[in-house]
Design a protein around this motif. Structure first.
Motif, short mmCIF file in Angstrom:
data_model
loop_
_atom_site.label_atom_id
_atom_site.label_comp_id
_atom_site.label_asym_id
_atom_site.label_seq_id
_atom_site.Cartn_x
_atom_site.Cartn_y
_atom_site.Cartn_z
N ALA A 1 6.21 4.24 -60.74
CA ALA A 1 4.94 4.96 -60.91
C ALA A 1 5.09 6.42 -60.49
N PRO A 2 5.35 7.31 -61.43
CA PRO A 2 5.47 8.74 -61.10
C PRO A 2 4.10 9.32 -60.70
N GLU A 3 4.12 10.28 -59.80
CA GLU A 3 2.88 10.89 -59.32
C GLU A 3 2.86 12.37 -59.72
N PHE A 4 2.09 12.67 -60.76
CA PHE A 4 1.99 14.04 -61.25
C PHE A 4 0.92 14.78 -60.44
N GLU A 5 1.28 15.13 -59.22
CA GLU A 5 0.34 15.77 -58.30
C GLU A 5 0.00 17.18 -58.78
N ASN A 6 -1.28 17.52 -58.67
CA ASN A 6 -1.74 18.86 -59.01
C ASN A 6 -3.07 19.12 -58.30
N LYS A 7 -3.10 20.12 -57.42
CA LYS A 7 -4.32 20.42 -56.66
C LYS A 7 -5.47 20.82 -57.57
N PHE A 8 -5.13 21.29 -58.76
CA PHE A 8 -6.16 21.77 -59.68
C PHE A 8 -6.37 20.82 -60.86
N SER A 9 -6.10 19.54 -60.63
CA SER A 9 -6.17 18.55 -61.72
C SER A 9 -7.58 18.39 -62.29
N LYS A 10 -8.60 18.78 -61.53
CA LYS A 10 -9.97 18.70 -62.04
C LYS A 10 -10.24 19.78 -63.09
N TYR A 11 -9.40 20.80 -63.08
CA TYR A 11 -9.64 21.94 -63.97
C TYR A 11 -8.59 22.09 -65.06
N THR A 12 -7.45 21.46 -64.87
CA THR A 12 -6.39 21.57 -65.87
C THR A 12 -5.77 20.21 -66.16
N THR A 13 -5.56 19.91 -67.42
CA THR A 13 -4.99 18.62 -67.81
C THR A 13 -3.71 18.80 -68.64
N ASN A 14 -3.34 20.05 -68.92
CA ASN A 14 -2.19 20.29 -69.78
C ASN A 14 -0.89 19.78 -69.18
N ASP A 15 -0.79 19.77 -67.83
CA ASP A 15 0.47 19.45 -67.18
C ASP A 15 0.79 17.96 -67.18
N TYR A 16 -0.22 17.12 -67.38
CA TYR A 16 0.01 15.68 -67.31
C TYR A 16 -0.34 14.96 -68.61
N GLN A 17 -1.61 14.64 -68.80
CA GLN A 17 -1.96 13.81 -69.96
C GLN A 17 -1.73 14.48 -71.30
N GLU A 18 -1.61 15.82 -71.29
CA GLU A 18 -1.30 16.51 -72.53
C GLU A 18 0.19 16.82 -72.66
N GLY A 19 0.97 16.31 -71.71
CA GLY A 19 2.42 16.35 -71.84
C GLY A 19 3.12 17.61 -71.39
N ASN A 20 2.35 18.63 -70.94
CA ASN A 20 2.92 19.91 -70.53
C ASN A 20 3.66 20.61 -71.67
N PHE B 1 7.24 1.49 -66.42
CA PHE B 1 6.63 2.70 -65.89
C PHE B 1 5.12 2.54 -65.97
N VAL B 2 4.44 2.87 -64.88
CA VAL B 2 2.98 2.77 -64.81
C VAL B 2 2.43 4.18 -64.58
N MET B 3 1.63 4.65 -65.54
CA MET B 3 1.12 6.02 -65.50
C MET B 3 -0.33 6.04 -65.02
N HIS B 4 -0.56 6.77 -63.94
CA HIS B 4 -1.87 6.80 -63.30
C HIS B 4 -2.91 7.53 -64.16
N GLY B 5 -4.17 7.42 -63.72
CA GLY B 5 -5.27 8.09 -64.39
C GLY B 5 -5.45 9.51 -63.90
N GLY B 6 -6.62 10.08 -64.20
CA GLY B 6 -6.88 11.46 -63.86
C GLY B 6 -6.96 11.72 -62.37
N GLY B 7 -7.13 10.67 -61.55
CA GLY B 7 -7.15 10.83 -60.11
C GLY B 7 -5.79 11.10 -59.51
N ARG B 8 -4.74 11.01 -60.33
CA ARG B 8 -3.35 11.24 -59.91
C ARG B 8 -2.97 10.32 -58.75
N ASN B 9 -3.53 9.13 -58.75
CA ASN B 9 -3.35 8.17 -57.64
C ASN B 9 -2.30 7.12 -58.00
#
Length: 311
Positions: free
Chosen positions: A112-131, A83-91
């Motif tokens: 490579a899962p894509e944790f898409e979020n339109k508001f990723s610049k303002y919120t990080t809880n859903d991805y790198q903080e594990g939700n 599994f390859v986890m992308h960076g904050g760019g959600r790319n």
């Protein structure tokens, strides 16, 4: 005087009503309305670059997630899955492409899962903080943790493709590195063989007095089990420039170090100190890659050494 008080009272009530309305609307949008790409038909993974969309949470249609894959022609059941986890760019697609040649030369199935979020610049809880928690600070059930989504994807791949692998390896860079080290800490029961956390921006220190995500207060972490997992903290020797990427500069983050290289070293040492104090088993390691900065492509190439060489 009374007139001024009435005007002030109305202004306060009006402001409170607007804030309440915005909070309710935000909660409904983020956590109630279905969102994500359209679900794709269930089929086996094709050779080369492929993708599919599945429901992220088991037994729920509230959220879907796109998953990119790369499968070499010679890959067979029991060969390695990474599994390859992308960076904050959600790319996720870019990260997948960085692993194509590595996958061919080492016969790896890349997921490579894509944790898409339109508001990723303002919120990080859903991805790198594990939700673990919502944007508003309330707890999410474990079935909706981002870490659990990875396990769900693994189950889906095994079921649909007739794969009998009992474990997978995982690599994450930057925000993905945050995801990986927290997954090892919070879900040691996961089926990870080797986990590689590369160039994380900041860490969850083994401090039960510090609120998550800076510490582990109120998370229920059993670090003794976490230390049984194989976790590689991979750092770039030149990743000492905080202007690169998204670098958190809150007071608690800056206490971890002035840059990613320092923060990764301090995180590892804090955990090693705790294991020494308790005389626990410790399968974590730390390595610094020379002449590499905050570069997911070069760090990916370096990570292969630990993917190939299991304990």
């Amino acid at each position: 005087m009374n007139k001024t008080f009435r005007i002030l009272k109305k202004a306060v009530l009006y402001t409170f009503s607007i804030l309440l309305l915005l909070s309710v609307a935000g909660y409904v949008y983020l956590y109630v309305l279905p969102k994500g790409p359209e679900i794709t038909a269930t089929q086996k993974i094709n050779n080369g670059i492929d993708s599919f969309v599945l429901y992220a949470y088991e037994g729920s249609e509230r959220k879907s997630i796109k998953v990119w894959t790369y499968k070499p022609e010679n890959w067979n059941d029991k060969d390695k899955i990474v599994f390859v986890m992308h960076g904050g760019g959600r790319n996720a697609d870019d990260y997948l492409n960085a692993w194509v040649k590595l996958a061919d030369s080492n016969n790896l199935l890349i997921v490579a899962p894509e944790f898409e979020n339109k508001f990723s610049k303002y919120t990080t809880n859903d991805y790198q903080e594990g939700n673990l928690f919502t944007f508003f600070g309330t707890k999410n059930p474990k079935s909706e943790w981002a870490f659990t989504v990875v396990e769900n994807i693994f189950d889906h791949i095994k079921s649909v493709n007739g794969i009998t692998n009992e474990q997978y390896d995982i690599f994450g860079h930057s925000a993905g590195g945050q995801f990986v080290h927290r997954m090892v800490m919070l879900m040691p029961e996961s089926r990870i063989g080797t986990a590689i956390s590369a160039n994380s921006g900041f860490y969850s220190l083994p401090d039960e007095k510090l609120e998550f995500p800076y510490g582990i207060k109120n998370t229920g972490i059993d670090l003794q089990k976490s230390y049984n997992k194989r976790l590689i903290i991979l750092l770039g020797e030149l990743d000492n420039d905080p202007s690169l990427g998204t670098f958190r500069t809150t007071d608690l983050a800056m206490e971890q170090g002035a840059h990613r290289l320092e923060r990764g070293t301090n995180f590892f040492n804090a955990n090693k100190e705790l294991k020494n104090k308790n005389n626990w088993t410790f399968n974590w390691e730390i390595y610094t890659i020379k002449d590499v900065g905050h570069d997911y492509k070069k760090m990916s190439k370096s990570a292969i050494e630990w993917i190939k060489n299991e304990l």
